[in-house]
Design a protein around this motif. Structure first.
Motif, PDB file in Angstrom:
ATOM      1  N   SER A  32     -85.272 -35.488   3.088  1.00  0.00           N
ATOM      2  CA  SER A  32     -86.801 -34.019   2.970  1.00  0.00           C
ATOM      3  C   SER A  32     -87.556 -34.012   1.545  1.00  0.00           C
ATOM      4  CB  SER A  32     -85.802 -32.993   2.449  1.00  0.00           C
ATOM      5  OG  SER A  32     -85.075 -33.195   1.563  1.00  0.00           O
TER       6      SER A  32
ATOM      7  N   VAL B 194     -94.187 -29.249   3.582  1.00  0.00           N
ATOM      8  CA  VAL B 194     -94.796 -28.294   2.604  1.00  0.00           C
ATOM      9  C   VAL B 194     -95.771 -27.621   1.986  1.00  0.00           C
ATOM     10  CG1 VAL B 194     -93.313 -28.238   0.137  1.00  0.00           C
ATOM     11  CG2 VAL B 194     -92.604 -26.242   1.144  1.00  0.00           C
TER      12      VAL B 194
ATOM     13  N   VAL C 281     -87.607 -28.796   5.286  1.00  0.00           N
ATOM     14  CA  VAL C 281     -85.940 -29.295   5.530  1.00  0.00           C
ATOM     15  C   VAL C 281     -85.347 -29.354   6.688  1.00  0.00           C
ATOM     16  CG1 VAL C 281     -84.144 -29.160   4.123  1.00  0.00           C
ATOM     17  CG2 VAL C 281     -85.393 -28.529   3.121  1.00  0.00           C
TER      18      VAL C 281
ATOM     19  N   GLU D 166     -90.951 -19.412  -3.701  1.00  0.00           N
ATOM     20  CA  GLU D 166     -90.360 -18.964  -3.053  1.00  0.00           C
ATOM     21  C   GLU D 166     -88.235 -19.466  -3.951  1.00  0.00           C
ATOM     22  OE1 GLU D 166     -89.796 -21.383   0.253  1.00  0.00           O
ATOM     23  OE2 GLU D 166     -91.775 -19.619   1.589  1.00  0.00           O
TER      24      GLU D 166
ATOM     25  N   PRO E 236     -89.207 -30.760  -0.910  1.00  0.00           N
ATOM     26  CA  PRO E 236     -90.211 -29.565  -0.406  1.00  0.00           C
ATOM     27  C   PRO E 236     -89.517 -28.038  -0.944  1.00  0.00           C
ATOM     28  CG  PRO E 236     -88.420 -29.729   1.343  1.00  0.00           C
ATOM     29  CD  PRO E 236     -88.597 -30.898   0.019  1.00  0.00           C
ATOM     30  N   CYS E 237     -90.203 -27.827  -2.354  1.00  0.00           N
ATOM     31  CA  CYS E 237     -90.343 -26.883  -2.996  1.00  0.00           C
ATOM     32  C   CYS E 237     -91.479 -25.287  -3.538  1.00  0.00           C
ATOM     33  CB  CYS E 237     -89.139 -27.562  -3.961  1.00  0.00           C
ATOM     34  SG  CYS E 237     -88.049 -25.512  -4.745  1.00  0.00           S
ATOM     35  N   HIS E 238     -91.383 -24.367  -2.622  1.00  0.00           N
ATOM     36  CA  HIS E 238     -92.897 -24.082  -3.992  1.00  0.00           C
ATOM     37  C   HIS E 238     -91.985 -22.745  -4.485  1.00  0.00           C
ATOM     38  CE1 HIS E 238     -96.017 -24.368  -0.727  1.00  0.00           C
ATOM     39  NE2 HIS E 238     -95.454 -23.864   0.520  1.00  0.00           N
TER      40      HIS E 238
ATOM     41  N   GLN F  27     -83.934 -19.751   0.318  1.00  0.00           N
ATOM     42  CA  GLN F  27     -83.067 -21.386   0.323  1.00  0.00           C
ATOM     43  C   GLN F  27     -84.318 -22.325   0.088  1.00  0.00           C
ATOM     44  OE1 GLN F  27     -79.829 -22.031   0.657  1.00  0.00           O
ATOM     45  NE2 GLN F  27     -80.169 -23.423   0.379  1.00  0.00           N
ATOM     46  N   SER F  28     -84.018 -22.861  -0.832  1.00  0.00           N
ATOM     47  CA  SER F  28     -84.684 -24.361  -1.113  1.00  0.00           C
ATOM     48  C   SER F  28     -83.527 -25.807  -1.007  1.00  0.00           C
ATOM     49  CB  SER F  28     -85.203 -24.203  -2.372  1.00  0.00           C
ATOM     50  OG  SER F  28     -86.404 -22.891  -2.036  1.00  0.00           O
ATOM     51  N   TYR F  29     -84.287 -26.757  -0.975  1.00  0.00           N
ATOM     52  CA  TYR F  29     -83.876 -27.842  -1.399  1.00  0.00           C
ATOM     53  C   TYR F  29     -84.174 -29.220  -2.607  1.00  0.00           C
ATOM     54  CZ  TYR F  29     -81.041 -26.464   3.098  1.00  0.00           C
ATOM     55  OH  TYR F  29     -80.575 -26.013   4.296  1.00  0.00           O
TER      56      TYR F  29
ATOM     57  N   ASP G 217     -90.787 -21.037   3.516  1.00  0.00           N
ATOM     58  CA  ASP G 217     -91.502 -22.529   4.163  1.00  0.00           C
ATOM     59  C   ASP G 217     -90.900 -23.692   3.414  1.00  0.00           C
ATOM     60  OD1 ASP G 217     -93.006 -21.347   5.195  1.00  0.00           O
ATOM     61  OD2 ASP G 217     -94.920 -21.289   3.505  1.00  0.00           O
ATOM     62  N   ASN G 218     -89.606 -23.255   2.322  1.00  0.00           N
ATOM     63  CA  ASN G 218     -89.217 -24.676   2.039  1.00  0.00           C
ATOM     64  C   ASN G 218     -87.895 -25.022   2.822  1.00  0.00           C
ATOM     65  OD1 ASN G 218     -90.607 -24.051  -0.388  1.00  0.00           O
ATOM     66  ND2 ASN G 218     -88.758 -23.196  -1.620  1.00  0.00           N
ATOM     67  N   PHE G 219     -87.466 -23.868   3.628  1.00  0.00           N
ATOM     68  CA  PHE G 219     -86.479 -24.442   4.492  1.00  0.00           C
ATOM     69  C   PHE G 219     -86.499 -24.774   5.643  1.00  0.00           C
ATOM     70  CE2 PHE G 219     -83.591 -23.554   8.293  1.00  0.00           C
ATOM     71  CZ  PHE G 219     -81.781 -23.417   7.289  1.00  0.00           C
TER      72      PHE G 219
END
Lengths: 324, 324
Positions: A235, A243, B209, A138, A133-135, A144-146, B204-206
């Protein structure tokens, strides 16, 4: 890095700031010149400034690829074939190729990694997919992203994770290349259908049920096309779906919303001045499913609205009876 | 119907408009009088007009229950014990009791249905829970909604479904009473923690997750406390989690957001002039888990912020390392 969109821009930021050299192919000469002059991509995430000692924008595809160990594909799915077909069949021979594309090759209903493997005669162990999930927006804000790197080759996945990891990006490897790639495609269908439902007048209660049922629809499809145990609440699957389906800014959702409110597909595309990936994804997955015959009420509803001109209100009435 | 809040009001609308007689207990004399005079609940869903030939508002608890076949509990979890303890132990002897409460008995860390069974010596086959992603406000607007009735007694579940079904409500039975009830409690913890994260500055990414990991945390907890096969992507679990965690209007999310932005728990409660159910849920689930020792990073983080005054930024830093 192949592609000039927001996701390509975000990934170039992450990789280059971690110290990698990024040869960055963009189609537009103007954009390359703007980047070289101002260090910003004029069109996407334009606040991000690039270090031109590490980032080398170019319109020369072969030049961009020649020296690279890794090739990251981040062009729209609809154009990936026309871009890659310009390359010699041996051009990716010793490369490792990571697809960041969330769509399929439209003319072939084929996963991007399958197409690349076939076209360039690559081993599956040279291939990976980047998901999660990664805009991109962002990432630009360093939120913080994964990310998940899916590859049958555990070392490849882990090495690419290492290239991505930083203060605000956590990355982990996974083996389920196909499942992750299909899910990344299908989540756009769900976001698009959520948009249609919203456009017709359905609310948040319905959207939550739609997304819950979508997990089950995706699971059924994956088990039919690539059976193996997988936990869809990871995720890379559920997170990516959420997302997208819950984003107000999703192009797929916006496109679906316009169709739900009564725009024709053509006029919605003209109005948005672009094509939502989900539009093609619906057709590819629907057609793949003609053989598999999985129960896919959401994809089928979207298909009939987008390709058979059935009224969105009618299809949503049919769909709502099939959800629970 | 016991309770005067928005969910009680929505359920009274559904049941009475389907033809059921609803004796409706509200604590406030003023509200009962307003209802009798204007046919509207002055405080919640005040656009909904009730048919007083079917709906009988009263402040007399025994009177409301006496003739009823079904007793629907829709008071806040924090008050359910003090309300029900006024009743004779035999008062519910031949009733079927449906809990619409999404919280636990705080002093006992006990499910509402377990408490009711114990206090009134009921058989579990007399008990059910109503769940599913359902904003009361959307019921008032007659937006398409889906409910699940969980009960070990399949007939009970199906009969109550029949009482609910109408043009805009679809209802289906399920057997997993405990799992559905725990999940309805835990989703408030997730929404609250999502609020904390958002208040601290996560995006929103976080959140995507967090919610994906929450499904796994809920699954681990349910398998420890009540092991049985269950598909958490069903709308009674995942749907309910989504509609709460992604609602801008969720009290739990709002409360968490204030705490994340630096309000003390007390001042957030004062400012909101109410208590978010998730606040109690965190404590109950955390304490239940002391014996079970399930890995619950989200619940633990929320507990330490709310009950041990650890700074939200610190806890979110710890939490982010544990998610993937």
């Amino acid at each position: 890095m192949l592609g000039g969109g927001s996701w390509a821009t975000a990934l170039t930021k992450i990789l280059s700031e971690n110290g990698a050299r990024v040869d960055w192919w963009l189609r537009s000469k103007d954009d390359v010149q703007h980047l070289l002059r101002t260090r910003h991509n004029p069109r996407y995430l334009s606040a991000v400034q690039f270090d031109l000692n590490r980032v080398y924008p170019t319109t020369d595809l072969e030049d961009a690829i020649e020296e690279a160990d890794w090739v990251v594909l981040a062009v729209p799915a609809a154009f990936v074939q026309s871009v890659l077909d310009k390359l010699d069949r041996d051009a990716l021979k010793h490369k490792r190729v990571i697809s960041a594309i969330k769509g399929m090759i439209p003319a072939k209903n084929q996963l991007v990694t399958d197409y690349v493997a076939e076209r360039f005669r690559l081993n599956r162990n040279q291939l990976g997919v980047i998901a999660g999930p990664c805009h991109a927006e962002e990432v630009a804000l360093e939120k913080q992203s994964y990310l998940t790197i899916g590859s049958p080759d555990a070392d490849l996945a882990l090495e690419f994770c290492e290239l991505l990891r930083n203060r605000y990006v956590r990355a982990h490897p996974a083996t389920d290349l196909d499942g992750i790639e299909y899910c990344a495609v299908m989540k756009n269908i769900i976001a698009l259908t959520g948009g249609i439902a919203h456009g017709v007048g359905y609310g948040d209660n319905f959207l939550a049920v739609l997304v819950s049922n979508a997990v089950q629809e995706i699971r059924r499809f994956l088990q039919a096309i690539n059976p193996q145990p997988r936990d869809l609440s990871a995720s890379a699957y559920l997170g990516d779906l959420l997302v997208t389906a819950y984003s107000q800014f999703s192009r797929n959702r916006t496109f679906g919303g316009m169709v739900g409110r009564g725009y024709s597909v053509k006029s919605a595309q003209l109005e948005m001045n672009m094509v939502a990936e989900g539009y093609y994804a619906v057709k590819s997955i629907f057609e793949l499913n003609k053989k598999l015959k999985v129960h896919m009420p959401i994809t089928s509803a979207a298909y009939r609205v987008l390709y058979e001109k059935v009224a969105p209100t009618v299809e949503m009435e049919i769909l709502k009876e099939q959800l629970r």
